[in-house]
Design a protein around this motif. Sequence first.
Motif, PDB file in Angstrom:
ATOM      1  N   GLY A 155       8.532  -6.743  -8.762  1.00 41.30           N
ATOM      2  CA  GLY A 155       8.528  -6.112 -10.068  1.00 41.30           C
ATOM      3  C   GLY A 155       8.940  -7.043 -11.192  1.00 41.30           C
ATOM      4  N   GLN A 156       9.681  -8.121 -10.877  1.00 40.52           N
ATOM      5  CA  GLN A 156      10.124  -9.062 -11.897  1.00 40.52           C
ATOM      6  C   GLN A 156       8.963  -9.745 -12.592  1.00 40.52           C
TER       7      GLN A 156
ATOM      8  N   TYR B 241       0.803  -1.218   0.000  1.00 44.75           N
ATOM      9  CA  TYR B 241       0.000   0.000   0.000  1.00 44.75           C
ATOM     10  C   TYR B 241       0.838   1.270   0.000  1.00 44.75           C
ATOM     11  N   ALA B 242       2.109   1.139  -0.384  1.00 44.42           N
ATOM     12  CA  ALA B 242       2.993   2.302  -0.420  1.00 44.42           C
ATOM     13  C   ALA B 242       4.084   2.048  -1.461  1.00 44.42           C
ATOM     14  N   PRO B 243       4.715   3.109  -1.981  1.00 41.74           N
ATOM     15  CA  PRO B 243       5.790   2.941  -2.959  1.00 41.74           C
ATOM     16  C   PRO B 243       6.929   2.104  -2.386  1.00 41.74           C
ATOM     17  N   SER B 244       7.549   1.272  -3.236  1.00 46.55           N
ATOM     18  CA  SER B 244       8.641   0.413  -2.790  1.00 46.55           C
ATOM     19  C   SER B 244       9.641   0.244  -3.934  1.00 46.55           C
ATOM     20  N   GLN B 245      10.703  -0.527  -3.668  1.00 45.54           N
ATOM     21  CA  GLN B 245      11.705  -0.778  -4.693  1.00 45.54           C
ATOM     22  C   GLN B 245      11.125  -1.551  -5.873  1.00 45.54           C
ATOM     23  N   ALA B 246      10.049  -2.300  -5.655  1.00 50.34           N
ATOM     24  CA  ALA B 246       9.382  -2.989  -6.763  1.00 50.34           C
ATOM     25  C   ALA B 246       8.863  -1.970  -7.771  1.00 50.34           C
TER      26      ALA B 246
END
Length: 217
Positions: free
Chosen positions: A69-70, A21-26
């Motif tokens: 993200g992969q 529910y928040a921005p991440s490295q993904a």
Amino acid sequence: MSLNLDALEGHLVTRSYIEGYAPSQADVHVFKLVTQPIGSQYPHIARWFSHIKSYSAEHDTLPGTSNAGQTFVQTAAVSIAEPEAAEEKEEEDIDLFGSDDEENAEAERIKAERVAAYNARKANKPKAVAKSVVTLEVKPWDDETDMKALEDAVRSISMEGLVWGASKLVPIGYGIRKLQITLVVEDELISLDELQDKIAEFDDYVQSTDVAAMQKL
């Protein structure tokens, strides 16, 4: 590496981020793979890209890993702008007027058929859904208000065309903190006034609400 655009678009229909529910490295990992303009057939990718871009200064400090993200990375070369480019080429290939050598009845018939086919394709293009990214601020009564319960109450509101995103608590003085929460709304389905009225019904926690920012997608 390139993106599986259809999979990413489908994922973002009901989500604001690649995971959680928040921005991440993904999000950062996938964001960096977007190197060309985003076509109009990917409105949810466009909304997500604009939002993650606003965190550019914080990309290196965002939590998590790129593993999630992969899922959206593929080896086949795919251009995000490719569908629009193909469409533009198709439209350029349509000669609405023809050359001087085609001024005869058969040429006029062919031109009329081409114009009709072109107009039919334009008329059948799906209309993009208008959306907005909104930052909403919710103020409590005092420093003793349970902010976790306040946020849970706000997120419990479910409406067609509404997707809740990231949130944080912002100090406003005297030990009081306000809830700042991001949401994506479909403009034709969601009235911000109606949404704020619904939030105000949680009057055990909520003193007032304000729209701090709003950006069209």
